[in-house]
Motif scaffolding. Structure first.
Motif, short mmCIF file in Angstrom:
data_model
loop_
_atom_site.label_atom_id
_atom_site.label_comp_id
_atom_site.label_asym_id
_atom_site.label_seq_id
_atom_site.Cartn_x
_atom_site.Cartn_y
_atom_site.Cartn_z
N ILE A 55 0.84 -1.20 0.00
CA ILE A 55 0.00 0.00 0.00
C ILE A 55 0.87 1.25 0.00
CG2 ILE A 55 -1.78 1.27 1.28
CD1 ILE A 55 -2.94 -1.39 2.16
N TYR A 56 2.02 1.20 0.67
CA TYR A 56 2.94 2.34 0.61
C TYR A 56 3.44 2.53 -0.83
CZ TYR A 56 6.70 5.58 1.58
OH TYR A 56 7.50 6.68 1.57
N ALA A 57 3.73 1.45 -1.51
CA ALA A 57 4.19 1.54 -2.90
C ALA A 57 3.12 2.11 -3.81
CB ALA A 57 4.64 0.16 -3.39
N ASP A 58 1.84 1.85 -3.48
CA ASP A 58 0.75 2.32 -4.33
C ASP A 58 0.43 3.80 -4.11
OD1 ASP A 58 0.21 0.06 -5.89
OD2 ASP A 58 -0.96 -0.87 -4.29
N PHE A 59 0.38 4.27 -2.83
CA PHE A 59 0.17 5.71 -2.64
C PHE A 59 0.71 6.24 -1.31
CE2 PHE A 59 -3.77 3.44 -1.88
CZ PHE A 59 -4.41 4.03 -0.79
N LYS A 60 1.86 5.70 -0.90
CA LYS A 60 2.63 6.23 0.22
C LYS A 60 1.83 6.35 1.51
CE LYS A 60 6.03 8.77 -2.57
NZ LYS A 60 6.78 7.56 -2.76
N LYS A 61 1.07 5.34 1.80
CA LYS A 61 0.31 5.33 3.05
C LYS A 61 1.21 4.73 4.14
CE LYS A 61 -4.30 3.95 4.59
NZ LYS A 61 -5.58 3.40 4.10
N SER A 62 1.26 5.38 5.29
CA SER A 62 2.17 4.95 6.34
C SER A 62 1.76 3.60 6.91
CB SER A 62 2.23 5.98 7.46
OG SER A 62 1.04 5.94 8.23
N PRO A 63 2.73 2.80 7.39
CA PRO A 63 2.41 1.49 7.97
C PRO A 63 1.41 1.56 9.11
CG PRO A 63 4.76 1.66 7.56
CD PRO A 63 4.20 3.02 7.30
N ALA A 64 1.52 2.59 9.97
CA ALA A 64 0.59 2.71 11.08
C ALA A 64 -0.83 2.93 10.58
CB ALA A 64 1.01 3.86 12.00
N GLU A 65 -0.97 3.77 9.54
CA GLU A 65 -2.29 4.03 8.98
C GLU A 65 -2.84 2.79 8.27
OE1 GLU A 65 -3.88 7.40 6.00
OE2 GLU A 65 -2.95 8.16 7.84
N VAL A 66 -1.98 2.02 7.66
CA VAL A 66 -2.41 0.75 7.06
C VAL A 66 -2.96 -0.19 8.14
CG1 VAL A 66 -1.63 -1.34 5.86
CG2 VAL A 66 -0.86 0.91 5.08
N ASP A 67 -2.23 -0.27 9.25
CA ASP A 67 -2.70 -1.11 10.37
C ASP A 67 -4.08 -0.68 10.85
OD1 ASP A 67 -0.52 -2.82 10.46
OD2 ASP A 67 0.49 -1.72 12.06
N LEU A 68 -4.26 0.64 11.03
CA LEU A 68 -5.49 1.15 11.62
C LEU A 68 -6.68 1.11 10.67
CD1 LEU A 68 -4.10 4.27 13.54
CD2 LEU A 68 -5.01 2.17 14.55
N ILE A 117 -17.08 -9.88 -5.84
CA ILE A 117 -16.71 -8.69 -5.09
C ILE A 117 -15.85 -7.82 -5.98
CG2 ILE A 117 -15.43 -7.79 -3.11
CD1 ILE A 117 -16.17 -10.38 -1.61
N VAL A 118 -16.34 -6.63 -6.32
CA VAL A 118 -15.58 -5.67 -7.12
C VAL A 118 -15.10 -4.60 -6.15
CG1 VAL A 118 -15.59 -4.10 -9.09
CG2 VAL A 118 -17.04 -6.14 -9.12
N ALA A 119 -13.80 -4.59 -5.90
CA ALA A 119 -13.23 -3.77 -4.83
C ALA A 119 -12.64 -2.47 -5.36
CB ALA A 119 -12.16 -4.56 -4.08
N PRO A 120 -12.56 -1.43 -4.53
CA PRO A 120 -12.02 -0.14 -4.95
C PRO A 120 -10.54 -0.01 -4.63
CG PRO A 120 -13.00 0.10 -2.81
CD PRO A 120 -13.14 -1.37 -3.17
N TRP A 121 -9.98 1.15 -4.97
CA TRP A 121 -8.55 1.38 -4.76
C TRP A 121 -8.25 2.16 -3.48
CZ3 TRP A 121 -7.85 6.54 -4.24
CH2 TRP A 121 -8.76 7.39 -4.88
N ASN A 122 -9.24 2.86 -2.91
CA ASN A 122 -8.90 3.79 -1.83
C ASN A 122 -8.55 3.08 -0.52
OD1 ASN A 122 -11.70 3.11 -1.78
ND2 ASN A 122 -12.10 4.79 -0.37
N PHE A 123 -9.22 1.95 -0.25
CA PHE A 123 -8.81 1.06 0.84
C PHE A 123 -8.73 -0.34 0.24
CE2 PHE A 123 -10.62 4.61 3.20
CZ PHE A 123 -9.68 4.79 4.19
N PRO A 124 -7.68 -0.59 -0.52
CA PRO A 124 -7.66 -1.78 -1.37
C PRO A 124 -7.68 -3.10 -0.62
CG PRO A 124 -5.50 -0.71 -1.31
CD PRO A 124 -6.45 0.22 -0.64
N PHE A 125 -7.16 -3.13 0.59
CA PHE A 125 -7.18 -4.38 1.36
C PHE A 125 -8.46 -4.49 2.18
CE2 PHE A 125 -6.18 -7.05 5.03
CZ PHE A 125 -5.72 -8.18 4.38
N ASN A 126 -8.76 -3.46 2.94
CA ASN A 126 -9.95 -3.45 3.80
C ASN A 126 -11.23 -3.73 3.01
OD1 ASN A 126 -12.13 -2.70 5.42
ND2 ASN A 126 -11.44 -0.60 5.72
N LEU A 127 -11.41 -3.04 1.90
CA LEU A 127 -12.67 -3.12 1.16
C LEU A 127 -12.70 -4.28 0.17
CD1 LEU A 127 -13.42 0.68 0.69
CD2 LEU A 127 -14.29 -0.91 2.43
N THR A 128 -11.66 -5.11 0.20
CA THR A 128 -11.67 -6.39 -0.50
C THR A 128 -11.92 -7.52 0.47
OG1 THR A 128 -10.11 -5.58 -2.16
CG2 THR A 128 -10.35 -7.96 -1.98
#
Length: 471
Positions: A55-68, A117-128
């Motif tokens: 997710i960081y590689a896709d749009f630089k989201k911090s690891p802590a924010e990915v966790d949360l 399930i057709v998932a989006p990009w904004n929360f690619p893991f959560n919303l899949t």
């Protein structure tokens, strides 16, 4: 990052495989479904670092924010489902009317079958994987189509799916528009789509060709109300957090703020303080401030701001747009209602502020637009809170907070009409992927209906009259 997209033949093969073995999935017991969910939970924890890096590689989201915002939502959904699944799957007794005396009635939950399930990009893991938990809990076979806009995350999810599940249980098919179009032509039993209202219409139209049921989690312009009685320090912190989290790319992000004119300047000042406390003097240098997903959306936000400035808007902070899909946290006011910022869902780190004088103005403005996915109210005045709850419509509402209703798996999550169709999370997601099969079982050898069959004699007519009057 390029991936090999499946051919039409491969898409059909996966669908046919799941169709041929859907009864095997449908017949799974509580124990077997829990085993699948526990395996998924272990897999999420195993791949935690890989998910963060992708997710960081896709749009630089911090690891802590990915966790949360990504991993915690999925693990929380799994834990809640594991604790409740036995109760959800149990047949539920319902009352039987006196006219059907001698029988019993109950509802049995059964899977819908093969679901997409057709998932989006904004929360690619959560919303899949969030909807996947609900679909598996209900006993369905699942095909996943992740977004092509987050290819690193899609690649990790594909690796996970192939490691954790058999293809007849869950298959993930990467690809772009052509893969999505090919999937939508197939007769899935249910389609779960998260994305924009415009694409939601396309999905619903395709589903209608096969009378497939749908869950559409869409979006729209979610308003935030701040009245004069609100705790402004608290409101500014929570709204700024909710707006600039994920760089504003959240379907339930505060889209615009309606603030009482007497506290507008104070709220703007507090917003600026909160932005500095969260991301420092230069958010561009902050490791905790992510980026817009791609150049197309980056340019779209630039155009929204340029349109607002041309029409006389006032920029209070931000409006720094740089290479690498960077847009700074931006506050803007004095917007005309015909500006694109007030007509389109923003989906970026730009927060418009409008003022109001009385509570009726607020409801009129909100109701002039399509029903939002979320409505946020910051107030200490119960009379105002009750009024806005009764005089507006929204998918969900938070009072004196933002976003966090999404974390409560005991609440249904979803929109209404333009902002969505159907609900998800917890039992509501389980039910969305299930058919509630009504069953009536005749227990005694006779039924009152035995007395109401032809020929309709005078006695039977009198009995019908009595039934209409008294039962």
């Amino acid at each position: 990052m390029k991936t090999a997209h499946p051919t039409l033949a491969e898409i059909q093969r996966v669908f046919d495989l799941q169709k041929s073995r859907q009864q095997e999935m449908a017949s799974t017991t509580v124990k077997q479904r829990k085993q699948l969910l526990r395996k998924l939970h272990a897999g999420v924890l195993k791949y935690r670092t890989a998910i963060q890096e992708a997710i960081y590689a896709d749009f630089k989201k911090s690891p802590a924010e990915v966790d949360l915002t990504e991993i915690y939502h999925v693990t929380g959904e799994i834990k809640h489902t594991l604790s409740q699944l036995g109760k959800w799957m149990r047949p539920r007794k319902v009352a039987t009317p006196l006219t059907l005396m001698g029988s019993r009635s109950y509802i049995q939950m059964e899977p819908k079958g093969v679901v997409l399930i057709v998932a989006p990009w904004n929360f690619p893991f959560n919303l899949t994987f969030g909807p996947l938990v609900q679909a598996l809990a209900a006993g369905n076979a699942v095909v996943i189509k992740p977004s092509e806009m987050t290819p690193h995350t899609s690649a990790v999810m594909k690796q996970m799916v192939e490691e954790l599940f058999e293809p007849h249980q869950v298959s993930l098919l990467e690809g772009g528009k052509e893969v999505a179009e090919a999937l939508l032509k197939l007769p899935f039993n249910h389609i779960f789509f998260t994305g924009s209202p415009e694409i939601g219409k396309v999905v619903m139209k395709a589903a209608s060709e096969h009378l497939s049921s749908v869950t559409l989690e869409l979006g729209g312009k979610s308003p935030t109300i701040v009245d004069a009685s609100a705790n402004l320090q608290d409101a500014a912190g929570k709204i700024a957090w909710a707006k600039f989290l994920n760089n504003g790319q959240i379907c339930i992000a505060p889209d615009y703020v309606l603030v009482h004119e007497s506290v507008k300047d104070q709220l703007i000042s507090l917003f600026k303080e909160k932005i500095r406390s969260y991301y420092g003097e230069d958010p561009h240098a902050s490791a905790d401030y992510c980026r817009i997903v791609n150049k197309r959306h980056h340019n779209r936000i630039r155009e929204l701001l340029e349109d607002a400035i041309r029409k006389g808007a006032t920029i209070h902070s931000g409006n720094q747009i740089k290479e690498g899909q960077y847009v700074s946290p931006t506050l803007v006011s004095d917007l005309p209602m015909d500006s694109r910022l007030m007509q389109e869902e923003i989906f970026g780190p730009v927060l418009p502020l409008l003022t109001f004088k009385n509570k009726e103005e607020v409801s009129a403005l909100i109701n002039a637009k399509e029903k939002p996915l979320a409505l946020y109210i910051y107030s200490k005045t119960q009379k105002h809170i009750r009024y806005w709850l009764q005089s507006t419509r929204a998918g969900n509402t938070c009072i004196n907070h933002s976003l966090v209703h999404h974390n409560n798996t005991n609440l249904p999550f979803g929109g209404s009409n333009y902002s969505g169709i159907g609900k998800s999370h917890g039992y509501f997601g389980f039910r969305e992927f299930s058919n509630e099969r009504g069953i009536l079982k005749q227990v005694l050898p006779f039924s009152p209906t035995d007395f109401l069959t032809p020929p309709y004699t005078n006695f039977k007519r009198r009995l019908i009259d009595w039934t209409l009057k008294w039962l």
